[in-house]
Motif scaffolding. Structure first.
Motif, PDB file in Angstrom:
ATOM      1  N   VAL A   1       0.217  18.212 -10.087  1.00 30.67           N
ATOM      2  CA  VAL A   1       1.287  17.348  -9.596  1.00 30.67           C
ATOM      3  C   VAL A   1       0.841  16.562  -8.367  1.00 30.67           C
ATOM      4  CG1 VAL A   1       3.141  18.767 -10.531  1.00 30.67           C
ATOM      5  CG2 VAL A   1       2.283  19.249  -8.241  1.00 30.67           C
ATOM      6  N   ASP A   2      -0.293  16.937  -7.785  1.00 30.60           N
ATOM      7  CA  ASP A   2      -0.828  16.186  -6.652  1.00 30.60           C
ATOM      8  C   ASP A   2      -2.297  16.572  -6.458  1.00 30.60           C
ATOM      9  OD1 ASP A   2      -0.884  14.408  -4.520  1.00 30.60           O
ATOM     10  OD2 ASP A   2       0.924  15.225  -3.587  1.00 30.60           O
ATOM     11  N   TYR A   3      -3.037  15.717  -5.769  1.00 31.25           N
ATOM     12  CA  TYR A   3      -4.453  15.975  -5.476  1.00 31.25           C
ATOM     13  C   TYR A   3      -4.680  15.501  -4.044  1.00 31.25           C
ATOM     14  CZ  TYR A   3      -9.509  16.338  -6.379  1.00 31.25           C
ATOM     15  OH  TYR A   3     -10.849  16.690  -6.358  1.00 31.25           O
ATOM     16  N   LEU A   4      -4.830  16.441  -3.119  1.00 35.46           N
ATOM     17  CA  LEU A   4      -4.984  16.121  -1.709  1.00 35.46           C
ATOM     18  C   LEU A   4      -6.432  16.331  -1.278  1.00 35.46           C
ATOM     19  CD1 LEU A   4      -1.763  17.838  -0.319  1.00 35.46           C
ATOM     20  CD2 LEU A   4      -2.044  15.558  -1.272  1.00 35.46           C
ATOM     21  N   LYS A   5      -6.893  15.434  -0.459  1.00 36.48           N
ATOM     22  CA  LYS A   5      -8.298  15.462  -0.051  1.00 36.48           C
ATOM     23  C   LYS A   5      -8.450  16.086   1.327  1.00 36.48           C
ATOM     24  CE  LYS A   5      -8.680  11.213  -2.696  1.00 36.48           C
ATOM     25  NZ  LYS A   5      -8.831   9.750  -2.646  1.00 36.48           N
ATOM     26  N   LYS A   6      -9.432  16.988   1.432  1.00 31.70           N
ATOM     27  CA  LYS A   6      -9.759  17.597   2.718  1.00 31.70           C
ATOM     28  C   LYS A   6     -10.524  16.596   3.581  1.00 31.70           C
ATOM     29  CE  LYS A   6     -10.337  22.318   0.897  1.00 31.70           C
ATOM     30  NZ  LYS A   6     -11.307  23.409   0.713  1.00 31.70           N
ATOM     31  N   PRO A   7     -10.407  16.698   4.910  1.00 36.86           N
ATOM     32  CA  PRO A   7      -9.505  17.616   5.625  1.00 36.86           C
ATOM     33  C   PRO A   7      -8.063  17.124   5.537  1.00 36.86           C
ATOM     34  CG  PRO A   7     -10.644  16.198   7.178  1.00 36.86           C
ATOM     35  CD  PRO A   7     -11.229  15.880   5.833  1.00 36.86           C
TER      36      PRO A   7
ATOM     37  N   ASP B   1       0.835   4.916  -6.002  1.00 38.19           N
ATOM     38  CA  ASP B   1      -0.493   4.440  -5.657  1.00 38.19           C
ATOM     39  C   ASP B   1      -1.381   4.417  -6.903  1.00 38.19           C
ATOM     40  OD1 ASP B   1      -1.395   7.047  -6.133  1.00 38.19           O
ATOM     41  OD2 ASP B   1      -1.498   7.565  -4.003  1.00 38.19           O
ATOM     42  N   TYR B   2      -2.610   3.982  -6.727  1.00 38.20           N
ATOM     43  CA  TYR B   2      -3.526   3.783  -7.853  1.00 38.20           C
ATOM     44  C   TYR B   2      -3.780   5.071  -8.625  1.00 38.20           C
ATOM     45  CZ  TYR B   2      -7.948   3.022 -10.303  1.00 38.20           C
ATOM     46  OH  TYR B   2      -8.926   2.970 -11.267  1.00 38.20           O
ATOM     47  N   PHE B   3      -4.089   6.151  -7.903  1.00 40.93           N
ATOM     48  CA  PHE B   3      -4.437   7.399  -8.576  1.00 40.93           C
ATOM     49  C   PHE B   3      -3.233   7.987  -9.298  1.00 40.93           C
ATOM     50  CE2 PHE B   3      -7.850   7.397  -5.285  1.00 40.93           C
ATOM     51  CZ  PHE B   3      -8.907   7.351  -6.160  1.00 40.93           C
ATOM     52  N   ASN B   4      -2.048   7.894  -8.694  1.00 42.66           N
ATOM     53  CA  ASN B   4      -0.860   8.405  -9.367  1.00 42.66           C
ATOM     54  C   ASN B   4      -0.526   7.581 -10.607  1.00 42.66           C
ATOM     55  OD1 ASN B   4      -0.515  10.495  -7.561  1.00 42.66           O
ATOM     56  ND2 ASN B   4       0.943   9.390  -6.282  1.00 42.66           N
ATOM     57  N   ARG B   5      -0.786   6.281 -10.551  1.00 43.89           N
ATOM     58  CA  ARG B   5      -0.535   5.458 -11.735  1.00 43.89           C
ATOM     59  C   ARG B   5      -1.486   5.855 -12.873  1.00 43.89           C
ATOM     60  NH1 ARG B   5       1.069  -0.840 -11.675  1.00 43.89           N
ATOM     61  NH2 ARG B   5       2.476   0.091 -10.157  1.00 43.89           N
TER      62      ARG B   5
ATOM     63  N   ASP C   1       9.390   3.062 -10.012  1.00 49.97           N
ATOM     64  CA  ASP C   1      10.496   4.011  -9.993  1.00 49.97           C
ATOM     65  C   ASP C   1      10.053   5.393 -10.487  1.00 49.97           C
ATOM     66  OD1 ASP C   1      12.150   2.082  -9.027  1.00 49.97           O
ATOM     67  OD2 ASP C   1      13.135   1.648 -10.937  1.00 49.97           O
ATOM     68  N   ILE C   2       9.254   5.420 -11.566  1.00 45.26           N
ATOM     69  CA  ILE C   2       8.780   6.711 -12.077  1.00 45.26           C
ATOM     70  C   ILE C   2       7.936   7.422 -11.034  1.00 45.26           C
ATOM     71  CG2 ILE C   2       7.338   7.858 -13.804  1.00 45.26           C
ATOM     72  CD1 ILE C   2       8.061   5.594 -15.748  1.00 45.26           C
ATOM     73  N   LEU C   3       7.004   6.707 -10.431  1.00 41.67           N
ATOM     74  CA  LEU C   3       6.070   7.332  -9.495  1.00 41.67           C
ATOM     75  C   LEU C   3       6.760   7.799  -8.220  1.00 41.67           C
ATOM     76  CD1 LEU C   3       2.992   4.982  -9.978  1.00 41.67           C
ATOM     77  CD2 LEU C   3       3.213   7.354 -10.717  1.00 41.67           C
ATOM     78  N   THR C   4       7.681   7.000  -7.696  1.00 36.72           N
ATOM     79  CA  THR C   4       8.366   7.418  -6.469  1.00 36.72           C
ATOM     80  C   THR C   4       9.319   8.574  -6.738  1.00 36.72           C
ATOM     81  OG1 THR C   4      10.009   5.657  -6.794  1.00 36.72           O
ATOM     82  CG2 THR C   4       8.186   5.194  -5.306  1.00 36.72           C
TER      83      THR C   4
END
Length: 231
Positions: free
Chosen positions: A100-106, A191-195, A181-184
């Motif tokens: 559901v998400d991909y967060l980058k370190k740090p 954003d690009y990666f979520n699209r 609307d779908i992404l928000t």
């Protein structure tokens, strides 16, 4: 008093795992810290979690392999990746596995909490609608409460994100659902990666729905998608 949300944190780096675990506990979450994939699977057998946070680079079983295993055994559990691997191919692989998400370190701890709360709020039951609501999509029956899509004797268990997306499209049947609307609404950020991730999930839903030609997810170029029901 509302029960604390339980989070499975899978992180092999001792200092980061400890600090993140303690910070999330300070913010009111119940945290189970696992230091590798096998320990995480053992924790999943003992406890029920609301969300899993997976590091990607781990010995023996990396985060991607752990996610694939989790999807087979616990398909309803939402998960996100927290990783130093920020190449486009890694991010897209993470989303293709159902993250559901991909967060980058740090990662900033406050941002992580905001993201977690956004994810958990999106997967809460919609109290404005009956809990047992089901959708009839042509010859398909969609049960979002159990994340199940049924066609005759064929049953498909959907992931949390697949179920959220199909419900959103079904709630807006025959109407344009814009990318924004779908992404928000579902991803929390346009954003690009979520699209790219959205396109992956649309492809999956199309595959699940291909047994009834009267049901179709149409692409409106540059704008969004429409779930069509034909007579």
């Amino acid at each position: 008093m509302e029960k604390s949300k339980r989070i499975l944190l899978v992180e092999d780096e001792e200092s980061l795992g400890y600090l993140l675990g303690e910070y999330l506990k300070m913010k009111g979450f119940a945290v189970q810290w696992a230091k590798h994939g096998m320990e995480a699977m053992a924790a999943l057998e003992r406890l029920q979690f609301d969300l899993a946070i997976l590091d990607v680079t781990m010995p023996e079983m990396d985060g991607f392999s752990l996610a694939a295993r989790m999807k087979e055994v616990y398909p309803e559990l939402p998960f996100l990746f927290l990783s130093a691997r920020s190449l486009k191919i890694d991010v897209l692989k993470g989303f293709s596995l159902g993250a559901v998400d991909y967060l980058k370190k740090p990662i900033d701890e406050e941002e992580l909490v905001v993201r977690i709360n956004a994810i958990l709020s999106r997967i809460q039951p919609d109290r404005s609608k009956p809990k047992n609501i089901t959708y009839q999509l042509g010859d398909y029956r969609f049960d979002p409460a159990n994340q199940q899509l049924t066609f005759g004797e064929n049953r498909t268990r959907l992931t949390t994100r697949e179920s959220e997306l199909l419900r959103y499209l079904a709630d807006n049947m025959n109407s344009l659902c814009s990318h924004r609307d779908i992404l928000t609404q579902l991803w929390g950020e346009n954003d690009y990666f979520n699209r790219k991730s959205l396109n992956v999930f649309i492809t999956r839903l199309r595959r699940y729905l291909n047994m009834d030609e009267r049901i179709r997810i149409e692409n409106v170029h540059g704008k969004g998608f429409i779930l069509r029901a034909f007579q």
